[in-house]
Design an enzyme around this catalytic site. Sequence first.
Site, PDB file in Angstrom:
ATOM      1  N   GLU A  90      -8.304   2.453  -6.630  1.00 36.16           N
ATOM      2  CA  GLU A  90      -6.959   2.151  -6.607  1.00 36.16           C
ATOM      3  C   GLU A  90      -7.100   0.669  -6.958  1.00 36.16           C
ATOM      4  O   GLU A  90      -6.594  -0.167  -6.361  1.00 36.16           O
ATOM      5  CB  GLU A  90      -5.958   2.280  -6.113  1.00 36.16           C
TER       6      GLU A  90
ATOM      7  N   HIS B  90       0.135   0.674  -0.416  1.00 35.57           N
ATOM      8  CA  HIS B  90       0.297   1.504  -1.132  1.00 35.57           C
ATOM      9  C   HIS B  90       0.141   3.149  -1.124  1.00 35.57           C
ATOM     10  O   HIS B  90      -0.373   3.454   0.074  1.00 35.57           O
ATOM     11  CB  HIS B  90      -1.072   2.286  -2.660  1.00 35.57           C
TER      12      HIS B  90
ATOM     13  N   HIS C  66       2.475   7.165  -0.315  1.00 37.94           N
ATOM     14  CA  HIS C  66       3.399   7.807  -1.726  1.00 37.94           C
ATOM     15  C   HIS C  66       4.735   8.879  -1.146  1.00 37.94           C
ATOM     16  O   HIS C  66       5.043   9.696  -0.551  1.00 37.94           O
ATOM     17  CB  HIS C  66       2.200   9.596  -2.064  1.00 37.94           C
TER      18      HIS C  66
ATOM     19  N   TYR D 143      17.471  -6.407   5.397  1.00 41.04           N
ATOM     20  CA  TYR D 143      16.203  -6.229   5.205  1.00 41.04           C
ATOM     21  C   TYR D 143      15.264  -5.682   4.571  1.00 41.04           C
ATOM     22  O   TYR D 143      14.295  -6.261   3.807  1.00 41.04           O
ATOM     23  CB  TYR D 143      15.609  -5.750   6.867  1.00 41.04           C
TER      24      TYR D 143
ATOM     25  N   HIS E 296       4.388   8.788  -9.071  1.00 39.99           N
ATOM     26  CA  HIS E 296       3.366   7.904  -8.225  1.00 39.99           C
ATOM     27  C   HIS E 296       3.642   7.809  -6.879  1.00 39.99           C
ATOM     28  O   HIS E 296       3.621   7.872  -5.269  1.00 39.99           O
ATOM     29  CB  HIS E 296       2.788   7.408  -8.588  1.00 39.99           C
TER      30      HIS E 296
HETATM   31  P1  13P Z   1      -8.159   6.450  -2.428  1.00 37.37           P
HETATM   32  O1  13P Z   1      -7.731   8.130  -1.081  1.00 37.37           O
HETATM   33  O2  13P Z   1      -8.724   6.281  -3.340  1.00 37.37           O
HETATM   34  O3  13P Z   1      -7.032   5.872  -2.304  1.00 37.37           O
HETATM   35  O4  13P Z   1      -6.628   7.301  -3.356  1.00 37.37           O
HETATM   36  C1  13P Z   1      -5.042   7.533  -3.146  1.00 37.37           C
HETATM   37  C2  13P Z   1      -4.502   7.547  -3.613  1.00 37.37           C
HETATM   38  O5  13P Z   1      -2.727   6.915  -2.920  1.00 37.37           O
HETATM   39  C3  13P Z   1      -4.190   7.731  -4.633  1.00 37.37           C
HETATM   40  O6  13P Z   1      -2.982   6.450  -5.755  1.00 37.37           O
END
Ligand code: 13P
Length: 210
Positions: free
Chosen positions: A73, A92, A94, A119, A160
Site C-alpha cells: 500500500e 492504516h 483494519h 476528541y 477495508h
Molecule cells: P501489507 O502487508 O502489504 O502492508 O498489506 C496489509 C494491508 O493492510 C493491506 O491493506
Amino acid sequence: MDEAATRDLLVELARSLFDRGYSVGSAGNISVRLDDGYLMTPTNSSLGRLAAGRLSKLDLGFRHVDGDAPSKEVFMHRAMYESRPEAGAVVHLHSTMATAVACLPDVDASNPIPPLTPYFVMRVGRTMPVVPYYRPGDAAMGPAIAAAAKEARAVLLANHGPVVSGKTLTDAVYAAEELEEAARLFLLLRAQSPRLLTPGQVEDLLATFS
Ligand code: 13P
C-alpha cells in the site's frame, strides 16, 4: 527525533496497537516521514512483531532503498502525504469498529461518523469521507485517496478500513485510536438519536486545538 529513535517508536506503537487488537494477523501498515525519505512497515509483517532494523526505507520519491520489501500500500501512504503536506506519519488499520462503519451502505459517504465527542473532532477533524472499494494493493486507489484527503486528515476505505494521517507518528496513532472509539460510539448509538456537538462547538474545538 533521529531515524534510530523513530524506528524504535514505530516498532513500539505498532506493537501496542497489535496487542490491543487494533490489528490482527498481518493487517495494517504504518509509515513515517524522514528528512531523506520514509520508513514503512514491510509487506506481510505483523504489527506486533516488527524489527526496527528491517523496516522498509523509501527515498523521497517512494522508491525502496533499504530494509525488507515495503507494504503493497505504498501508493496509499504516498497519496496521503501528497495531499497532506503537514502529515508526518500515516497509519492504516483494519480496526473492527471503523471497518464495520466502512461496510455500511446507508451512511453519509462524505462524513459517516458525526461529531459525537470532542476528541474525535480534535484528533480526526471535521470530516472523514468514505473512499469507494478497491482491492488491497490496487494502485488505482491512490487518486481516490488523494482527492478525499485534500479535505480530510483521515479517510475510510469502503469494506477495508481507515487511513489516518498525523503531524507526528504519535499523533497519527492517537487519531486512529480516537477514530476507532468514535466508530464504536456511532454503532452503539446509531439506533437512537444522540445529541451531537453543534457546528459552533466543532469550530471552537478546531480553532482551539488544531
Ligand atoms: P501489507 O502487508 O502489504 O502492508 O498489506 C496489509 C494491508 O493492510 C493491506 O491493506
